[in-house]
Design a protein around this motif. Sequence first.
Motif, PDB file in Angstrom:
ATOM      1  N   GLN A  69       0.834  -1.202   0.000  1.00  0.00           N
ATOM      2  CA  GLN A  69       0.000   0.000   0.000  1.00  0.00           C
ATOM      3  C   GLN A  69       0.868   1.250   0.000  1.00  0.00           C
ATOM      4  OE1 GLN A  69      -3.632   0.465  -0.030  1.00  0.00           O
ATOM      5  NE2 GLN A  69      -2.676   2.406  -0.652  1.00  0.00           N
ATOM      6  N   CYS A  70       1.947   1.221   0.777  1.00  0.00           N
ATOM      7  CA  CYS A  70       2.865   2.365   0.785  1.00  0.00           C
ATOM      8  C   CYS A  70       3.485   2.571  -0.591  1.00  0.00           C
ATOM      9  CB  CYS A  70       3.963   2.148   1.827  1.00  0.00           C
ATOM     10  SG  CYS A  70       3.407   2.244   3.538  1.00  0.00           S
ATOM     11  N   MET A  71       3.793   1.482  -1.277  1.00  0.00           N
ATOM     12  CA  MET A  71       4.347   1.588  -2.630  1.00  0.00           C
ATOM     13  C   MET A  71       3.323   2.217  -3.567  1.00  0.00           C
ATOM     14  SD  MET A  71       6.172  -2.177  -2.627  1.00  0.00           S
ATOM     15  CE  MET A  71       6.578  -2.212  -4.374  1.00  0.00           C
TER      16      MET A  71
ATOM     17  N   LEU B 211       7.471  -9.368  -3.764  1.00  0.00           N
ATOM     18  CA  LEU B 211       7.762  -9.508  -5.194  1.00  0.00           C
ATOM     19  C   LEU B 211       7.903 -10.976  -5.574  1.00  0.00           C
ATOM     20  CD1 LEU B 211      10.318  -6.599  -5.822  1.00  0.00           C
ATOM     21  CD2 LEU B 211       7.933  -6.703  -6.561  1.00  0.00           C
ATOM     22  N   ALA B 212       8.558 -11.752  -4.701  1.00  0.00           N
ATOM     23  CA  ALA B 212       8.737 -13.180  -4.982  1.00  0.00           C
ATOM     24  C   ALA B 212       7.392 -13.902  -4.992  1.00  0.00           C
ATOM     25  CB  ALA B 212       9.673 -13.802  -3.943  1.00  0.00           C
ATOM     26  N   LYS B 213       6.527 -13.591  -4.028  1.00  0.00           N
ATOM     27  CA  LYS B 213       5.217 -14.232  -3.971  1.00  0.00           C
ATOM     28  C   LYS B 213       4.367 -13.898  -5.192  1.00  0.00           C
ATOM     29  CE  LYS B 213       4.701 -14.606   1.063  1.00  0.00           C
ATOM     30  NZ  LYS B 213       3.900 -14.176   2.233  1.00  0.00           N
ATOM     31  N   LEU B 214       4.496 -12.661  -5.666  1.00  0.00           N
ATOM     32  CA  LEU B 214       3.709 -12.220  -6.815  1.00  0.00           C
ATOM     33  C   LEU B 214       4.373 -12.559  -8.144  1.00  0.00           C
ATOM     34  CD1 LEU B 214       2.661  -8.685  -5.467  1.00  0.00           C
ATOM     35  CD2 LEU B 214       1.300 -10.790  -5.454  1.00  0.00           C
TER      36      LEU B 214
ATOM     37  N   HIS C 108       9.239  -8.570 -10.741  1.00  0.00           N
ATOM     38  CA  HIS C 108      10.653  -8.206 -10.693  1.00  0.00           C
ATOM     39  C   HIS C 108      10.893  -6.744 -10.352  1.00  0.00           C
ATOM     40  CE1 HIS C 108      11.524 -12.128 -12.418  1.00  0.00           C
ATOM     41  NE2 HIS C 108      10.610 -11.885 -13.346  1.00  0.00           N
ATOM     42  N   SER C 109       9.834  -5.959 -10.225  1.00  0.00           N
ATOM     43  CA  SER C 109      10.040  -4.541  -9.942  1.00  0.00           C
ATOM     44  C   SER C 109       8.888  -3.981  -9.143  1.00  0.00           C
ATOM     45  CB  SER C 109      10.174  -3.749 -11.249  1.00  0.00           C
ATOM     46  OG  SER C 109       8.924  -3.683 -11.928  1.00  0.00           O
TER      47      SER C 109
ATOM     48  N   THR D 206       1.305  -1.916 -10.304  1.00  0.00           N
ATOM     49  CA  THR D 206       0.334  -2.154 -11.372  1.00  0.00           C
ATOM     50  C   THR D 206      -0.611  -3.286 -10.999  1.00  0.00           C
ATOM     51  OG1 THR D 206       1.908  -1.381 -13.050  1.00  0.00           O
ATOM     52  CG2 THR D 206       0.052  -2.708 -13.806  1.00  0.00           C
ATOM     53  N   LEU D 207      -0.034  -4.394 -10.500  1.00  0.00           N
ATOM     54  CA  LEU D 207      -0.853  -5.530 -10.100  1.00  0.00           C
ATOM     55  C   LEU D 207      -1.774  -5.155  -8.947  1.00  0.00           C
ATOM     56  CD1 LEU D 207      -1.426  -8.596 -10.429  1.00  0.00           C
ATOM     57  CD2 LEU D 207       0.291  -8.981  -8.667  1.00  0.00           C
ATOM     58  N   ALA D 208      -1.241  -4.406  -7.982  1.00  0.00           N
ATOM     59  CA  ALA D 208      -2.049  -4.005  -6.825  1.00  0.00           C
ATOM     60  C   ALA D 208      -3.241  -3.169  -7.261  1.00  0.00           C
ATOM     61  CB  ALA D 208      -1.185  -3.226  -5.840  1.00  0.00           C
TER      62      ALA D 208
END
Length: 221
Positions: free
Chosen positions: A165-167, A195-198, A201-202, A208-210
């Motif tokens: 959320q902060c991102m 990032l690993a769970k999703l 790589h960035s 974008t996914l969130a």
Amino acid sequence: MQPTRVLIVDDHALFAEALSARLGREPDLVVLPVAAAGRQALSLAATERPHVVLLDLDLGPENGLDVLARLRERHPDVRVVVLTAADGVDTIVRCVRRGAVGFLSKTERAERVAGVVRHAARRGGWIPPDLLGDVLRRLLSGRPEPDGADRLLADLTPREREVLQCMVDGLNRAEIADRLGLSANTVRTHTQNLLAKLDLHSALEAITLAMRAGMRPSEDP
């Protein structure tokens, strides 16, 4: 009556030790060694045979929901009560669907926690009364858990969701650390884990996914 054997699973040492000491004063409860991680919890569940497990969802790099599912799969007779800082109907529904019989906030008094442990050991359950109606409606509706992008976010720990959320709010690592009261290294670890769970790589991909899953910048970041 046989004392109730209680296993606390929490990687916050001070909280876990304080809770262990407090519950240990109850004459009908036997508090087992604290587990700070999922693997340790599974090992202790096998050797110490608890009746009730108090499980935090935020176990550092581990997903507490996955730990809950593994506990229920390997030890179906163990009663799992989630004791965590996270809240909300979605979180409770996911816990119940994975086999939890109770859900408590870490802000609850120790007396309440002890009471719920006893109730769980007697095959009872506990959901916060103010959320019970919404939780039951969700469970009875048969609505499946989220899928796609929303389903991926459901696998994040509460802390990882806070970092994400902060991102989305546009904060950098130092600003995230300041907002959440964490070190920059801890924020980096949570970021790497999410990032690993999703399988991304960035940070841009994560944001974008969130947002595809419905997350939006906070109104008052």
